[in-house]
Design a protein around this motif. Structure first.
Motif, PDB file in Angstrom:
ATOM      1  N   ARG A 267     -24.677 -23.647   7.795  1.00 41.55           N
ATOM      2  CA  ARG A 267     -24.575 -23.671   9.152  1.00 41.55           C
ATOM      3  C   ARG A 267     -23.541 -22.651   9.524  1.00 41.55           C
ATOM      4  O   ARG A 267     -22.309 -22.746   8.956  1.00 41.55           O
ATOM      5  CB  ARG A 267     -24.477 -24.643   9.741  1.00 41.55           C
ATOM      6  N   LYS A 268     -23.848 -21.384  10.202  1.00 42.60           N
ATOM      7  CA  LYS A 268     -22.786 -20.382  10.443  1.00 42.60           C
ATOM      8  C   LYS A 268     -22.899 -20.390  12.171  1.00 42.60           C
ATOM      9  O   LYS A 268     -23.868 -20.623  12.789  1.00 42.60           O
ATOM     10  CB  LYS A 268     -23.098 -18.995  10.100  1.00 42.60           C
ATOM     11  N   LEU A 269     -21.587 -20.057  12.665  1.00 43.80           N
ATOM     12  CA  LEU A 269     -21.642 -20.000  14.126  1.00 43.80           C
ATOM     13  C   LEU A 269     -21.546 -18.510  14.552  1.00 43.80           C
ATOM     14  O   LEU A 269     -20.802 -17.632  13.864  1.00 43.80           O
ATOM     15  CB  LEU A 269     -20.157 -20.535  14.420  1.00 43.80           C
ATOM     16  N   TYR A 270     -22.655 -18.212  15.297  1.00 45.62           N
ATOM     17  CA  TYR A 270     -22.661 -17.111  15.943  1.00 45.62           C
ATOM     18  C   TYR A 270     -22.837 -17.116  17.488  1.00 45.62           C
ATOM     19  O   TYR A 270     -23.224 -18.159  17.913  1.00 45.62           O
ATOM     20  CB  TYR A 270     -24.103 -16.151  15.404  1.00 45.62           C
ATOM     21  N   ARG A 271     -22.939 -16.050  18.284  1.00 45.26           N
ATOM     22  CA  ARG A 271     -23.011 -15.945  19.543  1.00 45.26           C
ATOM     23  C   ARG A 271     -24.322 -15.986  19.816  1.00 45.26           C
ATOM     24  O   ARG A 271     -25.159 -15.117  18.989  1.00 45.26           O
ATOM     25  CB  ARG A 271     -22.493 -14.848  20.297  1.00 45.26           C
ATOM     26  N   SER A 272     -25.366 -16.389  20.800  1.00 48.27           N
ATOM     27  CA  SER A 272     -26.585 -16.696  20.637  1.00 48.27           C
ATOM     28  C   SER A 272     -27.135 -15.212  21.375  1.00 48.27           C
ATOM     29  O   SER A 272     -26.601 -14.773  22.275  1.00 48.27           O
ATOM     30  CB  SER A 272     -26.898 -17.885  21.551  1.00 48.27           C
ATOM     31  N   ASN A 273     -28.214 -14.730  21.065  1.00 52.68           N
ATOM     32  CA  ASN A 273     -28.902 -13.531  21.670  1.00 52.68           C
ATOM     33  C   ASN A 273     -29.777 -14.288  22.901  1.00 52.68           C
ATOM     34  O   ASN A 273     -30.148 -13.488  23.893  1.00 52.68           O
ATOM     35  CB  ASN A 273     -29.893 -12.930  20.819  1.00 52.68           C
TER      36      ASN A 273
ATOM     37  N   LYS B 290     -22.080 -11.562  17.276  1.00 52.42           N
ATOM     38  CA  LYS B 290     -23.362 -12.027  17.971  1.00 52.42           C
ATOM     39  C   LYS B 290     -24.451 -12.094  16.527  1.00 52.42           C
ATOM     40  O   LYS B 290     -24.039 -11.543  15.389  1.00 52.42           O
ATOM     41  CB  LYS B 290     -23.723 -10.830  18.542  1.00 52.42           C
ATOM     42  N   ARG B 291     -25.377 -12.989  16.839  1.00 56.07           N
ATOM     43  CA  ARG B 291     -26.501 -13.144  15.620  1.00 56.07           C
ATOM     44  C   ARG B 291     -27.231 -11.621  15.325  1.00 56.07           C
ATOM     45  O   ARG B 291     -27.565 -10.968  16.398  1.00 56.07           O
ATOM     46  CB  ARG B 291     -27.442 -13.995  16.136  1.00 56.07           C
ATOM     47  N   GLY B 292     -27.085 -11.034  13.985  1.00 57.61           N
ATOM     48  CA  GLY B 292     -27.705  -9.999  13.735  1.00 57.61           C
ATOM     49  C   GLY B 292     -26.741  -8.995  13.516  1.00 57.61           C
ATOM     50  O   GLY B 292     -27.133  -7.873  13.307  1.00 57.61           O
ATOM     51  N   GLY B 293     -25.625  -9.343  13.617  1.00 54.09           N
ATOM     52  CA  GLY B 293     -24.481  -8.274  13.307  1.00 54.09           C
ATOM     53  C   GLY B 293     -24.208  -7.448  14.367  1.00 54.09           C
ATOM     54  O   GLY B 293     -23.253  -6.374  14.092  1.00 54.09           O
TER      55      GLY B 293
END
Length: 66
Positions: free
Chosen positions: A3-9, A61-64
């Protein structure tokens, strides 16, 4: 599964930080936002706000996309 933490889109109100945390821990983002706002109101919220701003800068952010 990692599991990795990303800001949601998709779960975005301001920057997607709380939405990303909610997705990571499988909670409703509205509950986390409500807790966050209550903590800001009923505690000395400046450090919490600064932590949120730092998380917005640090967490990708998710997706780089930045």
């Amino acid at each position: 599964m990692e599991r990795k933490l990303y800001r949601s889109n998709t779960n975005v109100m301001i920057s997607g930080v709380l939405g990303g945390i909610a997705e990571m821990v499988h909670l409703d983002a509205t509950i986390l936002r409500l807790i966050f706002v209550l903590l800001l109101i009923f505690t000395y919220g400046v450090p919490l706000f600064l932590l949120y701003v730092a998380a917005t800068i640090i967490i990708p952010k998710r997706g780089g996309e930045y």
